[in-house]
Design an enzyme around this catalytic site. Structure first.
Site, PDB file in Angstrom:
ATOM      1  N   CYS A   1     -18.335  29.640   8.762  1.00 15.57           N
ATOM      2  CA  CYS A   1     -19.689  29.224   9.153  1.00 15.57           C
ATOM      3  C   CYS A   1     -19.660  28.271  10.344  1.00 15.57           C
ATOM      4  O   CYS A   1     -20.458  27.336  10.422  1.00 15.57           O
ATOM      5  CB  CYS A   1     -20.424  28.600   7.980  1.00 15.57           C
ATOM      6  SG  CYS A   1     -19.599  27.160   7.258  1.00 15.57           S
TER       7      CYS A   1
ATOM      8  N   ASP B   1     -14.284  23.851  -7.121  1.00 14.62           N
ATOM      9  CA  ASP B   1     -14.735  22.964  -6.052  1.00 14.62           C
ATOM     10  C   ASP B   1     -14.093  21.601  -6.260  1.00 14.62           C
ATOM     11  O   ASP B   1     -13.782  21.213  -7.390  1.00 14.62           O
ATOM     12  CB  ASP B   1     -16.260  22.836  -6.034  1.00 14.62           C
ATOM     13  CG  ASP B   1     -16.778  22.366  -4.678  1.00 14.62           C
ATOM     14  OD1 ASP B   1     -17.151  23.234  -3.863  1.00 14.62           O
ATOM     15  OD2 ASP B   1     -16.793  21.154  -4.430  1.00 14.62           O
TER      16      ASP B   1
ATOM     17  N   ALA C   1      -9.586  23.510  -3.516  1.00 12.45           N
ATOM     18  CA  ALA C   1      -9.485  24.971  -3.459  1.00 12.45           C
ATOM     19  C   ALA C   1      -8.286  25.424  -2.621  1.00 12.45           C
ATOM     20  O   ALA C   1      -7.696  26.473  -2.895  1.00 12.45           O
ATOM     21  CB  ALA C   1     -10.773  25.568  -2.915  1.00 12.45           C
TER      22      ALA C   1
ATOM     23  N   ASP D   1     -15.752  30.818   0.330  1.00 13.80           N
ATOM     24  CA  ASP D   1     -16.907  30.324   1.098  1.00 13.80           C
ATOM     25  C   ASP D   1     -16.650  28.870   1.491  1.00 13.80           C
ATOM     26  O   ASP D   1     -17.342  27.951   1.034  1.00 13.80           O
ATOM     27  CB  ASP D   1     -18.179  30.450   0.250  1.00 13.80           C
ATOM     28  CG  ASP D   1     -19.421  29.975   0.991  1.00 13.80           C
ATOM     29  OD1 ASP D   1     -19.410  29.975   2.237  1.00 13.80           O
ATOM     30  OD2 ASP D   1     -20.406  29.595   0.320  1.00 13.80           O
TER      31      ASP D   1
ATOM     32  N   ARG E   1     -24.821  36.719  -0.651  1.00 10.53           N
ATOM     33  CA  ARG E   1     -24.677  36.545  -2.098  1.00 10.53           C
ATOM     34  C   ARG E   1     -25.111  37.813  -2.833  1.00 10.53           C
ATOM     35  O   ARG E   1     -24.481  38.217  -3.814  1.00 10.53           O
ATOM     36  CB  ARG E   1     -25.498  35.332  -2.564  1.00 10.53           C
ATOM     37  CG  ARG E   1     -24.924  33.995  -2.109  1.00 10.53           C
ATOM     38  CD  ARG E   1     -25.623  32.829  -2.756  1.00 10.53           C
ATOM     39  NE  ARG E   1     -26.801  32.398  -2.044  1.00 10.53           N
ATOM     40  CZ  ARG E   1     -26.836  31.405  -1.151  1.00 10.53           C
ATOM     41  NH1 ARG E   1     -25.732  30.757  -0.842  1.00 10.53           N
ATOM     42  NH2 ARG E   1     -27.964  31.057  -0.564  1.00 10.53           N
TER      43      ARG E   1
END
Length: 399
Positions: A343, A251, A280, A303, A213
């Site tokens: 991730c 979102d 998104a 992200d 970030r």
């Protein structure tokens, strides 16, 4: 004397390479009596001692290693040493106001996570063998922090992940000790957030992206930024705080956007951030279809949540990542910037970079690499334990 687990000949390649797990199909015999969750001694097929770990016959991960020293007692002194080492490492490597203090296998305390949010600890235990130790470890950690002048006002357990069922454990969520206000204000990179440790994602906040970030700030300054999968707004808030001209944060969760908007007000940034409730994936596809000339943004941040949690779904995940990255590359003007990440440890760095290469070809652009980054150092990567290496984050210019 603990039971002795002997491996099959030719098995145990993972732990011989420094790994942390022994799977059910690697074991030949078990000698002696034991209960699930107890510590056992591991021998190679020829009787060579390989260390100690706790066993669970309910799990495919049959043994999680605690030490490579076969004569090491797994007692309170041993656990305190592990906790002390974990804290000393964080003090050396990260801002410890809010950080992950214990990261399971990477800190040689398998299955246990403890996050610190200012003066609150949040515990997640995903392994049967660690259940017997978790409160002892929490008490040791509180003592060690107190030695550095840090008083912990409360501990909350968030052992409510589905992984516990694979260990034969029920989900647990609640206070360890006295109740307290579970809304905790933290400051990260100068940005204030309200973290709900009882009801937020995971343990309340995604600490692993702390320095990623921060890394987008210099690029965001003076730009029009699209922050996709914003969740509670962290990347968008950092962009706005750094001086972005405007930020749109997208979102699908209305509840998450309410938290994000509250965080924007907390930081006096509401005038520079617009929150949009949308899928998104759909938003990016539409943006990509309109093309570069119609795109109002010159910096897009992606992200997404983990699109795969098993090897079986990796191909579908790669398609998903390729979809959103191609759309972003088609939308951004030449000279614009893209920050993007994954991730999931099943999405290896090699897979991720190949996906980006394919996305760039699909979009008819080239990528100028600015940075490739990983998770913050308080989520350390133990090279011989691939499960600890799960986040890849890249910043590129579209050329």
């Amino acid at each position: 004397m603990s039971a002795i687990v002997t491996l099959k000949k030719g098995e145990g390649r993972t732990i011989k390479a420094g790994g942390a797990w022994i799977f059910d199909n690697e074991i030949d015999t078990i000698t002696g009596r034991f209960k699930n969750g107890e510590v056992v001694t591991v021998h190679d097929f020829d009787g060579y001692p390989m260390g100690k770990g706790f066993i669970n016959q309910n799990s495919k991960i049959r043994i999680r290693m605690m030490t490579r020293k076969p004569d090491q007692e797994i007692d309170e002194a041993f656990l305190k040493m592990r906790v002390k080492n974990a804290w000393e490492y964080r003090k050396t490597t990260v801002d410890t106001s809010s950080c992950r203090i214990i990261f399971g296998e990477a800190d040689f305390l398998p299955g246990l996570v403890i996050d610190k949010y200012e003066d609150v600890l949040v515990v997640e235990c995903l392994a049967l063998g660690m259940e017997q130790f978790k409160e002892i470890i929490v008490n040791f950690l509180k003592e060690i922090l107190a030695e550095d002048g840090i008083k912990i006002r409360g501990v909350y357990e968030r052992s409510d992940a589905n992984e516990r069922t694979k260990e034969g454990l029920s989900k647990v969520k609640g206070f360890i000790g006295d109740a307290f206000d579970t809304n905790v204000e933290i400051v990260e990179n100068g940005v204030h957030y309200m973290v709900d440790v009882a009801n937020g994602q995971k343990t309340g906040f995604f600490l692993d992206q702390k320095y990623n970030r921060r890394a987008i700030r210099s690029i965001a300054r003076g730009r029009r930024v699209l922050d996709c999968f914003t969740h509670t707004g962290s990347f968008g808030l950092n962009a706005a705080a750094a001086g972005a001209l405007e930020v749109e944060s997208v979102d699908i969760s209305a509840a998450a956007l309410e938290v994000a908007a509250a965080n924007a007000r907390r930081n006096g940034l509401s005038d520079r951030i617009r929150y949009t409730e949308a899928d998104a994936f759909d938003y990016l596809r539409a943006l990509g279809e309109r093309g570069r000339r119609a795109c109002p943004f010159d910096f897009i941040i992606l992200d997404p949540p983990a699109l795969t949690k098993t090897r079986d779904t990796l191909k579908n995940a790669i398609r998903g990542y390729r979809d959103i990255n191609t759309a972003a590359m088609r939308a951004l003007p030449r000279g614009g910037y893209l920050a993007t990440c994954s991730c999931s440890h099943f999405m290896t760095d090699t897979n991720f970079l190949q996906m980006l290469h394919n996305s760039a070809e699909d979009a008819g652009v080239s990528l100028r690499q600015i940075e490739l980054r990983k998770q913050a150092p308080d989520h350390p990567i133990l090279w011989n334990v691939p499960e600890t290496d799960y986040l890849v984050f890249g910043i590129f210019q579209i050329v």
